[in-house]
Design an enzyme around this catalytic site. Structure first.
Site, short mmCIF file in Angstrom:
data_model
loop_
_atom_site.label_atom_id
_atom_site.label_comp_id
_atom_site.label_asym_id
_atom_site.label_seq_id
_atom_site.Cartn_x
_atom_site.Cartn_y
_atom_site.Cartn_z
N ASP A 241 0.84 -0.99 -0.68
CA ASP A 241 -0.27 -0.10 0.01
C ASP A 241 1.28 1.12 -0.17
OD1 ASP A 241 0.05 -1.27 3.11
OD2 ASP A 241 0.36 0.50 2.97
N ASP A 243 0.53 3.62 2.38
CA ASP A 243 0.41 4.53 3.55
C ASP A 243 -0.74 5.58 3.88
OD1 ASP A 243 1.02 3.84 6.46
OD2 ASP A 243 2.24 5.63 6.08
N1 LIG Z 1 1.21 1.39 5.96
C1 LIG Z 1 1.81 0.13 6.63
N2 LIG Z 1 2.52 0.61 7.84
C2 LIG Z 1 3.05 -0.47 8.74
N3 LIG Z 1 2.94 -1.48 8.29
C3 LIG Z 1 2.47 -2.13 6.93
N4 LIG Z 1 2.39 -3.27 6.54
C4 LIG Z 1 1.69 -3.14 5.40
N5 LIG Z 1 1.56 -1.76 5.16
C5 LIG Z 1 2.16 -1.14 6.37
#
Ligand SMILES: Nc1ncnc2[nH]cnc12
Ligand SMILES: CSC[C@H]1O[C@H](OP(=O)(O)O)[C@H](O)[C@@H]1O
Length: 325
Positions: A241, A243
């Site tokens: 992703d 974030d």
């Molecule tokens: N955006 C994110 N923040 C922290 N850990 C994750 N693991 C997968 N995506 C994450």
């Protein structure tokens, strides 16, 4: 060895056995599977072990398996087989101790990460070279000076948190295994945050300003403990992703992460199919990486053995067999 004792993170536990927990062909490589990666595919399972360590039991039983070429490897699931352990409560001391006690010399860890950079898209792979610690001190992060190891102080070198001999090789082998369809990024900085909730948008933007490239919740204290146990440690991070820093996109949530899971897990299995045999050889008896790691903590321990409590010495020998009586 009592296989059924419950996990206890700082158990004042003397019910462990110093005898090697594995006496079969050498197991040089231990794989720690992250979110979505709960087993090794396409390998012959030899057995499962669940040794009691001075720090309790590992997250999951450890599977010992054999590649088609006959290389033995160990696998454990970081969050347990049913994903029941949160990143803050993973028993990392027991995980690292149990793998070291099996004879493992190198850990290949997998982790689902969020991307803090436009160029690192979901489903890309990343082999990071640096870490920024944003855990909050609630996870025990050392084998020394706490619990039954009170009274012995050590300061491990951690400037390069991943094994600098193996890291570029893992990056190259990952790229070869995945081919042109999956982008593999090297030399990136991982932010390891305290979960379980994801970051705020302000935090995500701050991590970018700090130089962070990807973010997860699980590489610390795992990598620090591996260093203290004289294990080479390399991470393969799989991006799920973007974030929360992209102004025009929704902030990350689990449903977004899960969208990338299937492809990432299939690609991780693809990497595992080809990387384990060469990695085993790269930490063989005469290999540079193994020689560099072996005995490295001798220079980090500050406390003279005559001043160290017997209980601390006894448990430290579980991970560092050279530690004086
Ligand atoms: N955006 C994110 N923040 C922290 N850990 C994750 N693991 C997968 N995506 C994450
Ligand atoms: C499921 S999203 C958040 C979760 O995923 C990562 O776990 P792992 O590193 O074990 O793959 C991340 O660190 C978080 O713990």
């Amino acid at each position: 060895m009592s296989a059924s004792a419950p996990y206890a993170p700082n158990a004042p536990n003397l019910d462990f056995d110093h005898a090697p927990s594995w006496t079969g062909p050498p197991i040089h490589v231990g794989v720690i599977g992250g979110s979505g990666l709960y087993k090794l595919e396409g390998l012959d399972v030899i057995t499962e072990v669940n040794p009691m360590t001075p720090w309790g039991h590992a997250s999951s039983p450890i599977t010992v398996a054999k590649t088609p070429a006959g290389t033995h490897v160990a696998f454990l699931a970081r969050h347990g087989l049913t994903h029941s352990l949160s990143p803050s409560s993973v028993p990392s001391l027991a995980n690292i101790a149990a793998l070291k006690h099996l004879g493992v010399r190198c850990i290949l860890a997998f982790s689902a990460v969020g991307s803090l950079r436009e160029e690192i898209a979901p489903k890309d792979f990343v082999v990071p070279s640096q870490i920024i610690d944003r855990t909050k001190g609630i996870r025990r992060a050392t084998f020394f000076g706490e619990g039954n190891q009170n009274g012995v102080v050590a300061h491990a070198t951690f400037g390069d948190p991943f094994d600098e001999i193996l890291r570029p090789v893992v990056e190259k082998l990952t790229r070869q295994a995945l081919g042109p369809d999956v982008k593999v990024h090297g030399r990136k900085t991982l932010v390891c945050m305290e979960g379980p909730s994801f970051s705020t948008r302000a935090e995500s933007i701050m991590y970018r300003a700090w130089g962070g490239d990807v973010i997860n919740m699980s590489t610390l204290p795992e990598a620090k403990l591996a260093r203290e146990a004289e294990l080479s440690y390399v991470l393969i991070a799989t991006s799920t992703d973007y974030d929360a820093w992209r102004e025009t996109s929704a902030a990350v949530d689990v449903s977004e992460v899960i969208k990338s899971f299937q492809a990432n897990v299939a690609n991780s299995q693809k990497v595992l199919k080809t990387i384990l045999d060469p990695l085993h050889d790269l930490v063989g008896d005469d290999a540079e990486a193994f020689k560099k790691a072996q005995g490295s903590m001798k220079f980090s321990v500050m406390t003279k053995p005559e001043n160290v409590p017997t209980i601390a010495k006894d448990s430290l020998r579980f991970i560092l067999p050279w530690y004086p009586q």
